[in-house]
Design an enzyme around this catalytic site. Structure first.
Site, PDB file in Angstrom:
ATOM      1  N   HIS A  65       0.846  -1.195   0.000  1.00  0.00           N
ATOM      2  CA  HIS A  65       0.000   0.000   0.000  1.00  0.00           C
ATOM      3  C   HIS A  65       0.879   1.242   0.000  1.00  0.00           C
ATOM      4  CE1 HIS A  65       0.951  -0.926   4.200  1.00  0.00           C
ATOM      5  NE2 HIS A  65       0.850   0.373   4.443  1.00  0.00           N
ATOM      6  N   CYS A 217       2.103   3.774  11.707  1.00  0.00           N
ATOM      7  CA  CYS A 217       3.023   3.231  10.712  1.00  0.00           C
ATOM      8  C   CYS A 217       3.339   4.342   9.711  1.00  0.00           C
ATOM      9  CB  CYS A 217       2.439   2.010  10.013  1.00  0.00           C
ATOM     10  SG  CYS A 217       0.984   2.345   8.987  1.00  0.00           S
TER      11      CYS A 217
END
Length: 708
Positions: A65, A217
């Protein structure tokens, strides 16, 4: 979710055998629907994200992603592999692949829906249903939450999660059991077992062990929310209340201070700095990477409970320093030392650039005797060029006067945060006054940071804490650093600085040429990284005086010339042999002309990141030749930056340009020869989605890796 994944974005027979091939196969489906405008540019962004941290998860899941300027709307593609694809998970290949594409400016609502999917991936019933689904339409509906997993009733909490999250837009953990999010009232929380709660009352009024956690993240789309879901699920199984603050791309809602105050422990699962970390001081804390929370949440919960039982807290630890906030958990001292030094250098370089260019312009306007001009406070004639040259020279000299103090001050800042600035600047100024120069600044910065860190570890009565950063720490640290610099180490460092200056001044012939080649190799090794910065700092240290030596100016010229070679060579290579490069690289090549001419070595990073074994050796060969030729030709440079725009200020400018051209030709030939062995890039000559023909200028630039 209905507009984010359709049947056209599902491949139940994904035949790719590598993660790169899998990402390309799924991205091509996005491009076919017009949701990705530049296929190669988008894949470069996916690869850059993958390089930060593998996206494979235990349980056979891969979630490549990224956020990308080549994505028009938030999109999700799903692929199922029969043989499995290695995405770096510890337990083996992944058979369920989710490619998540978010626009660079995605809105919070869409990102919240993506976070709901990430949470669903921690649900075994959901992933089991995806493995057994037989057609693409059903798989898309399952992912959208329009039908329940086959192994679970339609009203299960797992299938309700996406709808609930999308409807509320909340970024908090959906499994929180503190009663604040409406999922589980406090009276339904599991009761603790004996000995669970430190400090529990003796009258039997017991409560479960309470943990607050923060997950984050680099991209803030997938791992952030999967870690939150894993911690909450593990907490329910262990009879522990876990409330998570997800610091994701969709923003974050701070935990209620009352929850933090009542918590018995804290878990930080993050790969980017935790925002407002000081809120959690004084609690037993486990600090780890985000994937640890995804893969082993139960162990983290057990660890923080053990710390609480032993009475370990973070109350005695000072707040994270700037270097620690920007780094990774458990970094070694060697890595921290490099970052401390680079912190000082990064703040010093603008002073070098401004001061050096001003001094160089002063010489260009007023001649090389301008350094003997009287102060412009006493003599300035508006119509005389000499007066303007003297003005620029003297302003540049003032800017140069800050170099060593700024270097020392911000090394100390990187070590000890703001309390390190005062002793750092004081130590740097002393180094300047005793002629300890650049080496003295390095020593003063490190000593200042160490002294402040030592003072911060001393237990101070609460009544004195308010005056510590304003009075006590600056007073004691400045006195200690001043004593050490004046009395103990100042003279030896000044002697070492003089010896280095004399050595540089005596360089000639073969020694100078070899030094030029070495500087060229270093400048082209990592293109703006630590090795490049060491060579550049070495060069600028020599000219960081009002009257630099001839040898120092030759070194500066060699370093700048070599640093211009890689981007110019990549630009030339993409022009003469475009079929060896993909569309994104050809677009990068156009920008590399300007970046290289401006002495911005980072213009070659996209090429080096995509093909390091061919680009970096070729760049180093050309850089070494340019550095050696520059030294051999005797080119000199008083300005620390500027590229071709300061050629008029260079000694022997024509031969200097010849040295750069020679290095560019060598690197270009090397890259073309090495890439020719591989052959043309498939589809490089075709015009289709994502090629240079339909991509606006500048939009094909791949994301550059973050330099350490």
């Amino acid at each position: 979710m209905s507009d984010m994944i359709t049947v056209d974005l599902v491949d139940l027979d994904l035949s790719a055998d590598t993660k790169e091939a899998a990402a390309r196969a799924l991205a091509e489906r996005m491009a076919a629907l017009g949701r990705v405008t530049d296929l190669d540019g988008f894949l470069a962004d996916v690869a850059a994200r993958e390089a930060q941290m593998p996206t494979g998860l235990d349980g056979g899941i891969g979630i490549p992603h990224c956020r990308s300027e080549h994505v028009t709307e938030p999109t999700l593609a799903f692929g199922r592999s029969a043989d499995g694809i290695d995405f770096g998970a510890a337990d083996g290949p992944a058979d369920l692949i989710f490619l998540i594409a978010a626009p660079a400016g995605a809105d919070d609502a869409h990102l919240t829906i993506l976070s709901a999917l990430a949470r669903q991936l921690m649900n075994a019933e959901f992933t089991s249903a995806l493995r057994s689904v037989t057609d693409a339409q059903a798989a898309a509906a399952l992912i959208r939450g329009e039908e329940p997993p086959a192994a679970a009733p339609a009203t299960s909490a797992a299938t309700a999660a996406p709808a609930a999250t999308a409807g509320t837009g909340s970024t908090e953990g959906t499994g929180s059991t503190d009663g604040t999010d409406g999922t589980t009232p406090p009276e339904e929380t599991p009761k603790e077992t004996p000995g669970e709660t430190p400090g529990g009352s003796s009258d039997g009024d017991r409560r479960p062990f309470r943990i607050v956690a923060v997950t984050s993240c680099p991209t803030g789309i997938a791992h952030t929310y999967m870690a939150a879901e894993a911690l909450e699920n593990a907490g329910r199984e262990a009879g522990v209340e876990v409330t998570v603050e997800t610091q994701g791309s969709a923003g974050f809602t701070r935990l209620d201070p009352a929850l933090i105050e009542a918590a018995d422990g804290v878990i930080f699962a993050h790969d980017v700095p935790v925002r407002d970390k000081g809120r959690f001081a004084g609690k037993p804390t486990v600090d780890t990477g985000v994937k640890a929370a995804v893969n082993r949440p139960g162990e983290l919960i057990a660890e923080v409970r053990e710390k609480a039982a032993r009475g370990e807290t973070t109350s005695a630890s000072p707040a994270a320093t700037p270097v620690e906030r920007a780094g990774e958990p458990d970094e070694g001292y060697g890595t921290k030392l490099r970052k401390w030094l680079m912190s000082g250098v990064s703040y010093m370089v603008p002073f070098v650039a401004a001061g050096g260019l001003l001094i160089a312009l002063g010489f260009a306007i007023g001649g090389y005797e301008i350094n003997k001009a009287p102060s412009v406070m006493d003599h300035f004639v508006w119509t005389q060029a000499d007066s303007w040259g003297a003005l620029l020279f003297q302003i540049g000299g003032v800017a140069f006067g800050f170099l060593v103090p700024v270097l020392a001050g911000y090394i100390a800042y990187g070590m000890a945060d703001r309390p390190g600035l005062v002793p750092g600047f004081v130590g740097g100024a002393i180094a300047l006054s005793i002629n300890a120069g650049f080496l003295g600044g390095l020593a003063a910065g490190l000593i200042s940071g160490a002294v402040v860190m030592a003072i911060q570890r001393v237990r101070i009565p609460a009544a004195l804490r308010g005056i510590m950063p304003v009075v006590v720490i600056p007073l004691i640290s400045s006195a200690v650093v001043g004593f050490l610099m004046f009395v103990v180490i100042g003279k030896p460092i000044a002697s070492a600085q003089k010896a280095m200056t004399d050595w540089l001044g005596g360089l000639s012939g073969a020694n100078a040429i070899l030094l030029g080649a070495l500087l060229g190799l270093m400048m082209c090794f990592d293109l703006g990284g630590p090795v490049n910065k060491v060579a550049y700092t070495f060069a600028t240290a020599g000219i960081a005086v009002a009257d630099p030596s001839d040898s120092a100016m030759k070194i500066m010229a060699a370093a700048m010339a070599a640093g211009m070679v890689p981007p110019l060579a990549m630009a030339l290579a993409t022009t003469v042999r475009g079929k060896l490069f993909n569309a994104a690289e050809r677009e990068n090549g156009k920008a590399a002309w300007v970046l290289g001419a401006s002495f911005i070595s980072e213009g070659a990073i996209p090429f080096a990141a995509a093909d390091p074994l061919r680009v970096i050796p070729a760049s180093m060969a050309g850089g070494a030749l340019t550095g050696a030729l520059s030294m051999a030709f005797g080119a000199t440079l008083r300005a620390p930056h500027g590229g071709v725009f300061v050629v008029p200020l260079i000694g022997n400018p024509l031969l200097y340009l010849v040295a750069i051209a020679a290095g560019v030709c060598v690197t270009t030939a090397g890259v073309i020869a090495l890439k020719s062995l591989r052959g043309p890039v498939p589809g490089a000559g075709q015009q289709g989605p994502g090629t240079a023909a339909d991509t606006p200028a500048g939009t094909g630039t791949a994301k550059q890796p973050v330099a350490a």
